[in-house]
Design an enzyme around this catalytic site. Structure first.
Site, PDB file in Angstrom:
ATOM      1  CG  ASP A  40      -2.134  -0.932   0.988  1.00  0.00           C
ATOM      2  OD1 ASP A  40      -2.523  -1.138  -0.181  1.00  0.00           O
ATOM      3  OD2 ASP A  40      -2.647  -1.462   1.984  1.00  0.00           O
ATOM      4  NE  ARG A  75      -0.076   2.420  12.345  1.00  0.00           N
ATOM      5  CZ  ARG A  75       0.765   1.391  12.342  1.00  0.00           C
ATOM      6  NH1 ARG A  75       1.878   1.432  13.047  1.00  0.00           N
ATOM      7  NH2 ARG A  75       0.498   0.303  11.629  1.00  0.00           N
ATOM      8  CG  ASP A 104      -3.219   1.469  12.086  1.00  0.00           C
ATOM      9  OD1 ASP A 104      -3.198   1.605  13.322  1.00  0.00           O
ATOM     10  OD2 ASP A 104      -2.890   0.410  11.516  1.00  0.00           O
ATOM     11  CB  SER A 131      -2.909  -7.421   6.292  1.00  0.00           C
ATOM     12  OG  SER A 131      -2.589  -6.177   6.850  1.00  0.00           O
TER      13      SER A 131
HETATM   14  N1  ARG Z   1      -6.616  -4.022  15.059  1.00  0.00           N
HETATM   15  C1  ARG Z   1      -5.341  -3.563  15.482  1.00  0.00           C
HETATM   16  C2  ARG Z   1      -5.377  -2.095  15.793  1.00  0.00           C
HETATM   17  O1  ARG Z   1      -6.250  -1.417  15.363  1.00  0.00           O
HETATM   18  C3  ARG Z   1      -4.256  -3.935  14.491  1.00  0.00           C
HETATM   19  C4  ARG Z   1      -4.227  -3.164  13.231  1.00  0.00           C
HETATM   20  C5  ARG Z   1      -3.194  -3.650  12.309  1.00  0.00           C
HETATM   21  N2  ARG Z   1      -2.850  -2.604  11.397  1.00  0.00           N
HETATM   22  C6  ARG Z   1      -2.401  -2.800  10.184  1.00  0.00           C
HETATM   23  N3  ARG Z   1      -2.137  -1.742   9.478  1.00  0.00           N
HETATM   24  N4  ARG Z   1      -2.276  -3.982   9.653  1.00  0.00           N
HETATM   25  O2  ARG Z   1      -4.556  -1.606  16.503  1.00  0.00           O
END
Ligand code: ARG
Length: 402
Positions: free
Chosen positions: A14, A94, A123, A174
C-alpha cells in the site's frame, strides 16, 4: 520544483503504491519516511525500495528506544489491554510515528504528510488525529483511502508500476509488527469461525512443539518498569525481546479477538504478544501486593479508560496526560520481583515479593506468631452490620407484609 510530501513508508504494497500515486495524481515530491520500532529486519532494503520507486529522499528513524520508554512502558504501568485482550502494539506505535513524521515534515519544509492507511481501519484515525494535535497546519493525504481500490486492483496497479509484491498466495495475511506485538489480519481469519492457521504465527510456538518441562522466570520491577530478568539487569528493548522469545517458545501470547474498531466495524484480529502477556500479568501481580484495595479498584477504571484512549487515537490529548499522572503516581511503590512459570501455553504467577509489600505474614497466618487481635473483630462487625440490622428491622417485616 514540486511541493514536498512526507510519506510514512513501511515498504509494503500500500505505501509503495502510495509513492507512485502521490507522484502521478498530486504531482508531489515524495520523501519516504520509515520508523524502526522493531518492526522490520531490513531497513536499508526498504530505503532502497523507496528510492527505486521514485522517492526524492528516503529517511529511516530508529525509534525503538523511545517506543519502549515513552509508549510501551507507560502502557505497561497502566496494564493497558483494549477490551481486556489486545495489548495495543499497533495502536501505541502510531502516535510515535505521527510525531516523527510531523517533525520531519517541518524540517523538510513540506506542507503535507501522507500515510498508507485505508478508510476502514483504526490507524488512519490515529495518524490523522495525532498529526492534527501536533501540527494542525499540515495537510494530511491518505491515498489508499482516496483511491478505493480493492486488494486485486491495488496489486494490479503495483504490477503495472513495477512494484515488487511481498504478499503471495502462501502468505495472504496483512501484518503489522513491533517490539510489543504482531498484528495479523485477513486471509481465512476473516471468517470468525475459522481457526487461525498455524502459519499465521511466527513468534509463538504451537503447543505441540513447546518444551516438555516448565520454565521459571523472575522479573524484577522498579516503579512499575521491568528492569531485571532472573536477577540480570537488562535495558528495555533487550528485556522485551528476551521475554518475547522465552514466552513464545512456551506457546504463550496468542490472542484471537473479535474487536470493535473506532469506525464501528467488528473485526477479527489475531495477535502474537508473548512479552506483553507475561509482563502485564507479572506487573499486575506486583500491584496486588503493593497497592491498597482502593488503589487497585480505581486503577482498573483508569486502565480501561487509558486503553480505550490509546486505541481510539487520542494519545496527544490533555486527557492522556491526566490519566498518565495518576498512573505514574500509583507506581511509586510498585517495585519488587515476580516469579512466573511458563509451560504449554500458560503463564502462571507463582511468587511475588517486594520491600513495600502490604502483605503481613503475622496478620495473615493461622499458625503461631499471629498478631491479629481476633477479639476486636466482634466489635468491628457489630458496627459494620449496623445499617443492615436497622434496615432489616424497619423494612424487612414490611416487605413481607406488603
Ligand atoms: N486491530 C489492530 C489495531 O487497530 C491492528 C491493526 C493492524 N494494522 C495494520 N495496518 N495492519 O490496533
Amino acid at each position: 520544483m514540486a511541493e514536498k510530501v512526507v510519506l510514512a513508508y513501511s515498504g509494503g504494497v500500500d505505501t509503495s503504491v502510495a509513492i507512485k500515486w502521490l507522484q502521478e495524481k498530486y504531482n508531489l515530491d515524495v520523501i519516504a519516511f520509515s520508523v524502526d520500532v522493531g518492526n522490520e529486519p531490513d531497513f536499508p532494503a526498504i530505503r532502497e525500495k523507496a528510492l527505486k520507486l521514485g522517492a526524492v529522499k528516503a529517511v529511516v528513524a530508529d525509534a525503538k528506544k523511545a517506543f519502549i520508554s515513552d509508549f510501551v512502558f507507560p502502557a505497561l504501568k497502566a496494564n493497558a489491554m483494549y477490551q481486556g485482550q489486545y495489548p495495543l502494539a499497533t495502536a501505541l506505535a502510531r502516535p510515535l510515528m505521527a510525531k516523527l513524521l510531523v517533525e520531519t515534515a517541518l524540517k523538510e519544509g513540506a506542507k503535507s504528510v501522507a500515510h498508507g492507511c485505508t478508510g476502514k481501519g483504526n490507524d488512519q484515525v490515529r495518524f490523522d488525529v495525532s498529526v492534527a494535535g501536533l501540527a494542525p497546519e499540515l495537510k494530511i493525504l491518505a491515498p489508499a483511502r482516496d483511491w478505493e481500490m480493492t486488494r486485486d486492483q491495488t496489486i494490479d496497479y503495483a504490477k503495472r508500476h513495477g512494484i515488487p509484491l511481498p504478499v503471495t498466495a502462501e502468505s495472504p495475511y496483512s501484518i503489522d509488527q513491533n517490539l510489543w506485538g504482531r498484528s495479523i489480519e485477513c486471509g481465512v481469519m476473516e471468517d470468525p469461525w475459522a481457526e487461525p492457521p498455524e502459519d499465521a504465527f511466527i513468534w509463538v510456538k504451537p503447543i505441540e512443539k513447546t518444551p516438555g518441562k516448565p520454565e521459571y522466570v523472575e522479573i524484577g520491577f522498579e516503579k512499575g518498569i521491568p528492569v531485571t530478568v532472573n536477577g540480570r539487569k537488562m535495558e528495555g528493548i533487550a528485556l522485551v525481546q528476551h521475554i518475547n522469545e522465552l514466552a513464545g517458545k512456551h506457546g504463550i501470547g496468542k490472542v484471537d479477538h473479535i474487536e470493535d474498531r473506532v469506525v464501528g466495524i467488528k473485526s477479527r484480529e489475531v495477535y502474537e504478544t508473548p512479552a506483553a502477556q507475561v509482563l502485564i500479568q507479572a506487573h499486575r501481580a506486583l500491584e496486588s501486593l503493593t497497592l491498597s484495595k482502593e488503589q487497585l479498584r480505581f486503577k482498573e477504571l483508569v486502565s480501561a479508560e487509558y486503553a480505550d484512549l490509546v486505541y481510539n487515537g487520542l494519545w496527544f490529548t490533555a486527557f492522556r496526560e491526566d490519566l498518565t499522572a495518576y498512573i505514574e503516581s500509583s507506581q511509586r511503590f510498585v517495585s519488587g520481583t515476580v516469579r512466573v512459570k511458563l509451560f504449554k501455553g500458560s503463564c502462571a504467577v507463582v511468587g511475588r515479593k517486594s520491600p513495600y509489600s502490604l502483605y503481613r505474614h503475622d496478620l495473615a497466618t493461622y499458625d503461631k506468631g499471629d498478631t491479629f487481635d481476633q477479639s476486636a473483630a466482634a466489635g468491628f462487625i457489630h458496627l459494620w452490620g449496623l445499617p443492615a440490622r436497622i434496615q432489616a428491622r424497619v423494612q424487612g417485616k414490611k416487605k413481607k407484609e406488603g
